[in-house]
Every structure is written in structure tokens, then in C-alpha cells.
Design an enzyme around this catalytic site. Structure first.
Site, PDB file in Angstrom:
ATOM      1  N   GLU A 171     -22.922  19.622  43.657  1.00  0.00           N
ATOM      2  CA  GLU A 171     -23.048  20.474  44.839  1.00  0.00           C
ATOM      3  C   GLU A 171     -23.913  21.693  44.516  1.00  0.00           C
ATOM      4  O   GLU A 171     -23.843  22.233  43.412  1.00  0.00           O
ATOM      5  CB  GLU A 171     -21.673  20.955  45.291  1.00  0.00           C
ATOM      6  CG  GLU A 171     -20.707  19.867  45.678  1.00  0.00           C
ATOM      7  CD  GLU A 171     -19.320  20.433  45.914  1.00  0.00           C
ATOM      8  OE1 GLU A 171     -18.954  20.603  47.083  1.00  0.00           O
ATOM      9  OE2 GLU A 171     -18.619  20.697  44.930  1.00  0.00           O
ATOM     10  N   ASP A 212     -10.903  16.214  47.045  1.00  0.00           N
ATOM     11  CA  ASP A 212     -11.864  16.327  45.963  1.00  0.00           C
ATOM     12  C   ASP A 212     -12.479  14.976  45.590  1.00  0.00           C
ATOM     13  O   ASP A 212     -13.675  14.879  45.298  1.00  0.00           O
ATOM     14  CB  ASP A 212     -11.195  16.965  44.733  1.00  0.00           C
ATOM     15  CG  ASP A 212     -10.732  18.385  45.005  1.00  0.00           C
ATOM     16  OD1 ASP A 212     -11.318  19.031  45.907  1.00  0.00           O
ATOM     17  OD2 ASP A 212      -9.794  18.846  44.340  1.00  0.00           O
ATOM     18  N   ASP A 231     -17.589  16.831  41.878  1.00  0.00           N
ATOM     19  CA  ASP A 231     -17.106  17.821  42.840  1.00  0.00           C
ATOM     20  C   ASP A 231     -16.310  18.874  42.079  1.00  0.00           C
ATOM     21  O   ASP A 231     -15.307  18.556  41.431  1.00  0.00           O
ATOM     22  CB  ASP A 231     -16.216  17.163  43.898  1.00  0.00           C
ATOM     23  CG  ASP A 231     -15.656  18.181  44.885  1.00  0.00           C
ATOM     24  OD1 ASP A 231     -16.446  18.687  45.705  1.00  0.00           O
ATOM     25  OD2 ASP A 231     -14.451  18.469  44.815  1.00  0.00           O
TER      26      ASP A 231
END
Length: 289
Positions: free
Chosen positions: A202, A284, A114
Site C-alpha cells: 500500500e 487484513d 497489508d
């Protein structure tokens, strides 16, 4: 009809990037590693370029590691070479054709990444370990110096020697900032693809996020787009697999323990407690898991 071309636009020599490309269809470009070439006796650590001749290289031809000696220079057939200048240094980039064996996937747990700004990245491993990766943020640390040099450069008289010197000092600082960032990104991506066979990241719209006036400089400083590009390219060479989470997938709002999805989670909220199972999450760390 195509687009309207209009009048020609004349370019000054200082407006263009100093680079040129040399084709190796005649086989002129070659690397001299050990000084055994009879046409260039004693020339080691050199590259032969058309119409230029043998040019000595700063980089050493080999690096010594625990497992033995490994060459730094390419071993395949040279297709072409690109010579470019950055500030006061010249570089040559050689494109080669080489057979690469099928990679063996690395051994280790799968990992989720992340990306963030407080910490560059949060890595959650399949086995349960969580690691915070901190970025050097070279632009933020040298921003005042960069602004000072830019102001000094703008006050120099155009066409003067002092302006040329000022431009060189400014270019050196830009190069240093870029090199620090690239060094960090190369080391982290290489470490990831060597230790994890599957890496989940991501699918961020970095270009769109750079339009945010408040966050653009901070995002560019950590190099999210370059990180993803390097990670994908190195994963192919190492046999690792990249899995992309959907751009609109609510990874931060979804509880990694039970799967409950929060209705809202503002960016200012860095930690939250799941109302379904009671698990307390760092934003996170939860997204990485």
C-alpha cells in the site's frame, strides 16, 4: 531577497550529534583485514583513518556460512568514511564505489502485503497461502522503563555527574529499542525480496497518519515508513519488483473473490461478509489478497 537570517544562534557542544566525515581523496582510508600491511604490521580487523591512525573494529572481517566464507567488509574503492557516536559506542560507516552485477529475480509466487497494528503485516501469496507477521513492538514493551528513566533524568541537577550518567542510561535504552526494531525490519524485508519476485504494498501516507494522536506512537513503534524504504531499496538489489496500490484504493472494502465494493467499512470492523457472493473476509487478509 532571501529569508531573514536574524541573529546568530550559538550551540552548546551537547546539543549536536557527535559525528564527522573524512574524505578519501588522498587514499588514506583503508581496511586492514589480514595483518599483511607493512606500515601496520600485525594489524587485522582495523581501519586506518586520517590523523587518527589504525582503529580496531569490533566486527569480524568474515562470516562463515554453509556455502563458504563471505567477507563483511566492502571490497570497492573507498570514497569517504563517517564516524559517529551513539550513547557510549562509536561507529564508522564507509561509502564505497563498487561494480554490482545485474540481479537475477528471485523465484517464487507474487505476494501482497497489508500493513496493520494488530499484526504488523498480513502476507497473501499468489498460490493462496496467508501469513501473519508479528512485530516485536519494542517501545510498547519498554515504555514504563523508558518513562521511569526519563523522570529520573529530569530530576538530576543540570551539569552534575549524576545527570551525565542518567543521560547515558537513557540513551542506551533508546538505542536498544531502535536496534530491536531495525533488526526485525531488516530480517523481514530481506526474507520478502529473496522469496517473491513481485511484491504489492500500500502507498500509505505514514507522515500524515503520525499526526493522529491516538495512533502515532503505535505506528512509529512498528516502523511502517522504514519498512517500505528498506523493501524498495533491497528489491532493486535483488531484482524484485514493487507494485504500489493507490493511496485511496479501497483494498479493505473490495471483495477479493468477486470485486464487490462496500459503501462503508469503519476501522472498528475487523471482519465482514460480502453481500454479493457471501464470502466471509478478515479485513487484513482481504486487503492483502
Amino acid at each position: 531577497m532571501g529569508r531573514k537570517v536574524g541573529y546568530p544562534k550559538f550551540r552548546r557542544r551537547h546539543d549536536r550529534r557527535d559525528s564527522f566525515r573524512l574524505d578519501n581523496s588522498s587514499g588514506t582510508i583503508r581496511l586492514l583485514l589480514d595483518g599483511s600491511d607493512s606500515r601496520f604490521p600485525g594489524k587485522a580487523r582495523h581501519i586506518v583513518l586520517p590523523r587518527i591512525g589504525a582503529v580496531r573494529l569490533k566486527e569480524k572481517p568474515v562470516r562463515r556460512k554453509k556455502g563458504g566464507v563471505k567477507t563483511r567488509f566492502p571490497q570497492g574503492r573507498i570514497l569517504h568514511a563517517t564516524v559517529s557516536r551513539e550513547a557510549d559506542r562509536w561507529f564508522v560507516s564507509v561509502t564505497v564505489e563498487e561494480e554490482i552485477p545485474d540481479p537475477t529475480p528471485p523465484k517464487g509466487p507474487a505476494a501482497g502485503i497489508d500493513l496493520g497494528l494488530n499484526s504488523f503485516a498480513t502476507k497473501a501469496e499468489e498460490a493462496g497461502g496467508v501469513t501473519q507477521i508479528e512485530a516485536p513492538k519494542p517501545l510498547a514493551k519498554r515504555l514504563r522503563l523508558l518513562q521511569r528513566r526519563q523522570r529520573a533524568h529530569s530530576r538530576k541537577e543540570k551539569g552534575s555527574k549524576n545527570r551525565q550518567k542518567s543521560a547515558l542510561r537513557l540513551a542506551r535504552l533508546h538505542r536498544k529499542i531502535r536496534n530491536i526494531r531495525l533488526d526485525f525490519l531488516h530480517k523481514r524485508t530481506t526474507e520478502l525480496v529473496r522469496t517473491h519476485p513481485v511484491i504489492a504494498i500500500e502507498d500509505l501516507n505514514v507522515a500524515g497518519m503520525l499526526k493522529n494522536d491516538r495512533l502515532a506512537r503505535h505506528i512509529a513503534d512498528v516502523g511502517w515508513g522504514t519498512f517500505r524504504a528498506l523493501l524498495e531499496a533491497k528489491a532493486k538489489l535483488r531484482g524484485a519488483r514493487i507494485v504500489k496500490a493507490g493511496r485511496f484504493e479501497p483494498t479493505s472494502k473490495t471483495c477479493s473473490s468477486c470485486g464487490y465494493v462496500l459503501p462503508e467499512l469503519p476501522l472498528s470492523v475487523r471482519a465482514w461478509t460480502c453481500p454479493a457472493c457471501g464470502t466471509h473476509h478478515d479485513r487484513d487478509v482481504n486487503a492483502a489478497k
